[in-house]
Scaffold this motif. Structure first.
Motif, PDB file in Angstrom:
ATOM      1  N   ALA A 107     108.244  26.916  74.085  1.00  0.00           N
ATOM      2  CA  ALA A 107     108.963  28.168  73.861  1.00  0.00           C
ATOM      3  C   ALA A 107     108.072  29.235  73.249  1.00  0.00           C
ATOM      4  O   ALA A 107     106.977  28.946  72.749  1.00  0.00           O
ATOM      5  N   TRP A 108     108.572  30.440  73.289  1.00  0.00           N
ATOM      6  CA  TRP A 108     107.989  31.580  72.597  1.00  0.00           C
ATOM      7  C   TRP A 108     108.975  32.064  71.545  1.00  0.00           C
ATOM      8  O   TRP A 108     110.162  32.187  71.816  1.00  0.00           O
ATOM      9  N   PHE A 109     108.444  32.338  70.373  1.00  0.00           N
ATOM     10  CA  PHE A 109     109.211  32.925  69.290  1.00  0.00           C
ATOM     11  C   PHE A 109     108.503  34.209  68.850  1.00  0.00           C
ATOM     12  O   PHE A 109     107.342  34.436  69.172  1.00  0.00           O
ATOM     13  N   ARG A 110     109.206  35.017  68.074  1.00  0.00           N
ATOM     14  CA  ARG A 110     108.577  36.200  67.510  1.00  0.00           C
ATOM     15  C   ARG A 110     109.105  36.437  66.105  1.00  0.00           C
ATOM     16  O   ARG A 110     110.207  35.991  65.761  1.00  0.00           O
ATOM     17  N   GLN A 111     108.311  37.141  65.325  1.00  0.00           N
ATOM     18  CA  GLN A 111     108.695  37.369  63.939  1.00  0.00           C
ATOM     19  C   GLN A 111     108.111  38.688  63.455  1.00  0.00           C
ATOM     20  O   GLN A 111     106.960  39.014  63.737  1.00  0.00           O
ATOM     21  N   THR A 112     108.931  39.425  62.707  1.00  0.00           N
ATOM     22  CA  THR A 112     108.476  40.639  62.036  1.00  0.00           C
ATOM     23  C   THR A 112     108.570  40.411  60.536  1.00  0.00           C
ATOM     24  O   THR A 112     109.346  39.551  60.080  1.00  0.00           O
ATOM     25  N   PRO A 113     107.797  41.155  59.768  1.00  0.00           N
ATOM     26  CA  PRO A 113     107.796  40.951  58.306  1.00  0.00           C
ATOM     27  C   PRO A 113     109.193  41.045  57.707  1.00  0.00           C
ATOM     28  O   PRO A 113     109.958  41.964  58.013  1.00  0.00           O
ATOM     29  N   GLY A 114     109.521  40.077  56.882  1.00  0.00           N
ATOM     30  CA  GLY A 114     110.799  40.077  56.199  1.00  0.00           C
ATOM     31  C   GLY A 114     111.965  39.531  57.002  1.00  0.00           C
ATOM     32  O   GLY A 114     113.092  39.488  56.511  1.00  0.00           O
TER      33      GLY A 114
END
Length: 129
Positions: free
Chosen positions: A38-45
């Motif tokens: 899978a692919w995940f993504r994340q932004t600060p906080g």
């Protein structure tokens, strides 16, 4: 030990496209076969968000926010996972991670980080308006 390395991130204007790659290595005769990637993504906080998943049968699952714009695929011969991203939006800006799971979870957990055993280090995608 399975090792995953993402590449292909960068900066693009809204409406543009990028294709991420995830090279997987470390397989040997004793390595359990992967069941889902899978692919995940994340932004600060914010929490890590599932984007797309693919199982060994090629069945795919997408987050509603990317359906129709992103495509997940895998080249089994090259042990490489891809995420083709089209019609990018500023809200797609994030660090993108690839992940491998050894067991196929139920559908409702395909995009849940806890379902995955191995992770890459991430690649940054920035979409400007």
């Amino acid at each position: 030990q399975v090792h995953m390395v993402e590449s292909g991130g960068g900066s693009v204007q809204a409406g543009g496209s990028l294709k991420l790659s995830c090279a997987v290595s470390g397989y040997n005769d004793n390595t359990p076969k992967w069941a889902v990637m899978a692919w995940f993504r994340q932004t600060p906080g914010k929490s890590r968000e599932g984007v797309a998943a693919i199982d060994r049968d090629g069945r795919t699952t997408y987050a509603d926010s990317v359906k129709g714009r992103f495509t997940i695929s895998r080249d089994n011969a090259k042990n490489t996972l891809f995420l083709e991203m089209n019609t990018l939006k500023p809200e797609d800006t994030a660090t993108y991670y690839c992940a491998e799971g050894l067991w196929r979870p139920m559908l409702s957990r395909l995009l849940v980080p806890a379902s995955y055993n191995y992770w890459g280090q991430g690649t940054q995608v920035t979409v400007s308006s």
